[in-house]
Scaffold this motif. Structure first.
Motif, PDB file in Angstrom:
ATOM      1  N   GLU A 202       0.862  -1.261   0.011  1.00  0.00           N
ATOM      2  CA  GLU A 202      -0.026   0.049  -0.133  1.00  0.00           C
ATOM      3  C   GLU A 202       0.948   1.390   0.237  1.00  0.00           C
ATOM      4  O   GLU A 202       0.679   2.170  -0.872  1.00  0.00           O
ATOM      5  CB  GLU A 202      -0.788   0.091   1.147  1.00  0.00           C
ATOM      6  CG  GLU A 202      -1.880  -0.885   1.332  1.00  0.00           C
ATOM      7  CD  GLU A 202      -3.020  -0.871   2.356  1.00  0.00           C
ATOM      8  OE1 GLU A 202      -4.239  -1.302   2.249  1.00  0.00           O
ATOM      9  OE2 GLU A 202      -2.574  -0.517   3.491  1.00  0.00           O
ATOM     10  N   LYS A 207      -1.660   3.750  -2.195  1.00  0.00           N
ATOM     11  CA  LYS A 207      -2.837   3.474  -2.152  1.00  0.00           C
ATOM     12  C   LYS A 207      -3.359   3.090  -0.611  1.00  0.00           C
ATOM     13  O   LYS A 207      -3.375   2.021  -0.355  1.00  0.00           O
ATOM     14  CB  LYS A 207      -3.415   2.410  -2.921  1.00  0.00           C
ATOM     15  CG  LYS A 207      -3.247   2.628  -4.595  1.00  0.00           C
ATOM     16  CD  LYS A 207      -3.599   1.403  -5.298  1.00  0.00           C
ATOM     17  CE  LYS A 207      -3.419   1.581  -6.833  1.00  0.00           C
ATOM     18  NZ  LYS A 207      -4.752   1.978  -7.284  1.00  0.00           N
ATOM     19  N   ARG A 209      -5.144   2.057   2.684  1.00  0.00           N
ATOM     20  CA  ARG A 209      -6.431   1.214   2.968  1.00  0.00           C
ATOM     21  C   ARG A 209      -6.960   0.680   2.004  1.00  0.00           C
ATOM     22  O   ARG A 209      -7.987   0.196   1.720  1.00  0.00           O
ATOM     23  CB  ARG A 209      -7.476   2.408   3.605  1.00  0.00           C
ATOM     24  CG  ARG A 209      -7.194   3.068   4.889  1.00  0.00           C
ATOM     25  CD  ARG A 209      -8.177   3.907   5.388  1.00  0.00           C
ATOM     26  NE  ARG A 209      -9.494   2.997   5.346  1.00  0.00           N
ATOM     27  CZ  ARG A 209      -9.701   2.449   6.533  1.00  0.00           C
ATOM     28  NH1 ARG A 209      -8.631   2.276   7.661  1.00  0.00           N
ATOM     29  NH2 ARG A 209     -10.667   1.723   6.976  1.00  0.00           N
ATOM     30  N   PHE A 210      -6.069   0.247   0.821  1.00  0.00           N
ATOM     31  CA  PHE A 210      -6.478  -0.337  -0.273  1.00  0.00           C
ATOM     32  C   PHE A 210      -7.209  -1.858   0.146  1.00  0.00           C
ATOM     33  O   PHE A 210      -8.213  -2.411  -0.251  1.00  0.00           O
ATOM     34  CB  PHE A 210      -5.447  -0.858  -1.417  1.00  0.00           C
ATOM     35  CG  PHE A 210      -5.870  -1.519  -2.755  1.00  0.00           C
ATOM     36  CD1 PHE A 210      -6.588  -0.981  -3.680  1.00  0.00           C
ATOM     37  CD2 PHE A 210      -5.347  -2.787  -2.636  1.00  0.00           C
ATOM     38  CE1 PHE A 210      -7.035  -1.815  -4.765  1.00  0.00           C
ATOM     39  CE2 PHE A 210      -5.864  -3.708  -3.714  1.00  0.00           C
ATOM     40  CZ  PHE A 210      -6.622  -3.147  -4.682  1.00  0.00           C
ATOM     41  N   LYS A 212      -7.950  -2.989   3.410  1.00  0.00           N
ATOM     42  CA  LYS A 212      -9.039  -2.764   4.205  1.00  0.00           C
ATOM     43  C   LYS A 212     -10.284  -2.539   3.471  1.00  0.00           C
ATOM     44  O   LYS A 212     -11.209  -3.146   3.923  1.00  0.00           O
ATOM     45  CB  LYS A 212      -8.637  -1.255   5.117  1.00  0.00           C
ATOM     46  CG  LYS A 212      -7.774  -1.532   6.114  1.00  0.00           C
ATOM     47  CD  LYS A 212      -7.898  -2.563   7.333  1.00  0.00           C
ATOM     48  CE  LYS A 212      -6.694  -2.530   8.341  1.00  0.00           C
ATOM     49  NZ  LYS A 212      -7.090  -3.565   9.288  1.00  0.00           N
ATOM     50  N   GLN A 213     -10.325  -2.081   2.394  1.00  0.00           N
ATOM     51  CA  GLN A 213     -11.555  -1.872   1.589  1.00  0.00           C
ATOM     52  C   GLN A 213     -11.624  -3.022   0.649  1.00  0.00           C
ATOM     53  O   GLN A 213     -12.674  -3.108   0.016  1.00  0.00           O
ATOM     54  CB  GLN A 213     -11.312  -0.436   0.774  1.00  0.00           C
ATOM     55  CG  GLN A 213     -11.246   0.685   1.555  1.00  0.00           C
ATOM     56  CD  GLN A 213     -10.716   1.950   0.569  1.00  0.00           C
ATOM     57  OE1 GLN A 213     -10.172   1.804  -0.785  1.00  0.00           O
ATOM     58  NE2 GLN A 213     -10.777   3.247   1.104  1.00  0.00           N
ATOM     59  N   ASN A 214     -10.719  -4.007   0.567  1.00  0.00           N
ATOM     60  CA  ASN A 214     -10.937  -5.048  -0.319  1.00  0.00           C
ATOM     61  C   ASN A 214     -10.507  -6.326   0.623  1.00  0.00           C
ATOM     62  O   ASN A 214      -9.332  -7.147   0.197  1.00  0.00           O
ATOM     63  CB  ASN A 214     -10.172  -4.955  -1.515  1.00  0.00           C
ATOM     64  CG  ASN A 214     -10.469  -3.907  -2.445  1.00  0.00           C
ATOM     65  OD1 ASN A 214     -11.634  -3.949  -2.992  1.00  0.00           O
ATOM     66  ND2 ASN A 214      -9.734  -2.820  -2.368  1.00  0.00           N
TER      67      ASN A 214
END
Length: 303
Positions: A202, A207, A209-210, A212-214
Motif C-alpha cells: 500500500e 494506495k 487502506r486498499f 482494508k477496503q478489499n
C-alpha cells in the motif's frame, strides 16, 4: 492526438529501431539483432550467441515487442526479442512470432534452476551449520525461499490479473528499489507477516487502506496453497533480495560480511551460469528451432 507518454514511447522506439536498422545495414554478412529488457539481460545472453549478433536493451518487454513488430512491418527477418515470461503463461497471453520467453519467471530464476550456479552461491556465502539448522540443505533452501515469497508472488499475479495498479518497485536515480523485506520478514528466522506485507505494498503504491477496503484479497492470499513449479511464479530479483536478507543473520558464514547485496548475488549467478546450462532450457530449444526453420542461419553457440 497521442499523449505525452505515447510520444515519449514513440521517440524511444524510433530511436532504438533506427539503431537496429543501422546495425543490420552496415554489416556485409547476415547479422542478428536481439532485443532484451535490460542491460543485465544483455550481459547475460550475449555470451550464448556468436559475434554476428548485436544486442539492444529496451525499456521493458512492451518496448521489446513494439520493436519486433516494427521490424516485421519493414520485412526485417533477423530481429528477435527475448523477454521474461513473468505471469504471461498464466494470463492467456499470445506469444508473437520472433519473441521468446524465459522458461522460468525471468532470467534470474532461469539461472537459479542450474544446480551448479546455486551451489556456487551457497559455497561462497552460506554457513553449512546454519543452513542445516534452518532448512536442511541448499536444495531445500531454494524451495523454502520460494515458498516464503509465495504470498508476494501470488499478490503480484492477482494485481496483473485484475489491473489493480499496485506497485512493488520504484526507480530512483536509475536504481531499482524493491519492497523493504525487513518490513515483513524477521532477520533471525525469516518469519513472515502478511498484514505487514500488504501495508508495505500500500505504501509503495500510494494506495492507503486498499486492502482494508478489499478484505477478500488478504483472505484469498492467506488460504491459497503455493503452486507447483514455483520458479515460474517467483520474481528473481525478489528471490535474490530475500536470499541477501537471509545472509545477514540467518544462514551467513562468518567470512561473508555483514550484508551481501542482491546485485552482487545476481552478478555472481550470471558469471557462474554456463553455456551447457543454457542449452538445457526450453528457451534455447525454441531459438534453435526458429533458426533452423525460418532463417537457415546459426547465431546461437551450439557447442
Amino acid at each position: 492526438m497521442p499523449s505525452p507518454k505515447d510520444l515519449k514511447y514513440e521517440q524511444d522506439d524510433n530511436y532504438l529501431f533506427g539503431e537496429i536498422k543501422m546495425c543490420l545495414d552496415r554489416r556485409r554478412q547476415k547479422n542478428l539483432a536481439v532485443v532484451v529488457e535490460s542491460k543485465s539481460d544483455e550481459k547475460f545472453y550475449k555470451k550464448f550467441f556468436n559475434r554476428n549478433t548485436s544486442f539492444f536493451s529496451s525499456s521493458g518487454w512492451e518496448m521489446a515487442l513494439r520493436l519486433v513488430e516494427m521490424a516485421k512491418k519493414q520485412a526485417l527477418e533477423f530481429v528477435i526479442a527475448i523477454i521474461d515470461a513473468d505471469f504471461k503463461p498464466f494470463l492467456d497471453w499470445s506469444l508473437p512470432d520472433q519473441v521468446f520467453l524465459t522458461n522460468a519467471h525471468d532470467a534470474e530464476m532461469m539461472q537459479l534452476q542450474s544446480p551448479s550456479c546455486w551451489e556456487n552461491l551457497l559455497a561462497e556465502y552460506a554457513d553449512d551449520e546454519k543452513l542445516a539448522k534452518f532448512c536442511g540443505d541448499g536444495a531445500n533452501l531454494l524451495n523454502v525461499l520460494q515458498e516464503k515469497l509465495w504470498p508476494l508472488s501470488y499478490l503480484r499475479y492477482l494485481n496483473e490479473q485484475n489491473g489493480w495498479g499496485l506497485k512493488f518497485k520504484s526507480i530512483k536515480n536509475s536504481k531499482l528499489g524493491l519492497l523493504s523485506f525487513k518490513d515483513f520478514f524477521k532477520e533471525q528466522d525469516l518469519s513472515f507477516s502478511l498484514p505487514k506485507l500488504l501495508r508495505a505494498v500500500e505504501n509503495k503504491s500510494k494506495k492507503p487502506r486498499f486492502f482494508k477496503q478489499n478484505p477478500e484479497i488478504e483472505e484469498e492470499i492467506a488460504t491459497t496453497t503455493a503452486a507447483n513449479e514455483l520458479e515460474k511464479w517467483t520474481n528473481g530479483h525478489e528471490f535474490l533480495e530475500l536470499f541477501s536478507f537471509a545472509l545477514r543473520r540467518c544462514i551467513a558464514n562468518s567470512g561473508s560480511g555483514k550484508k551481501i547485496a542482491a546485485e552482487d548475488l545476481e552478478r555472481n549467478l550470471r558469471i557462474s551460469y554456463r553455456a551447457e546450462d543454457f542449452r538445457t532450457t526450453a528457451l534455447y530449444q525454441a531459438i534453435t528451432a526458429w533458426e533452423d526453420e525460418f532463417i537457415g542461419e546459426t547465431f546461437l553457440l551450439r557447442g
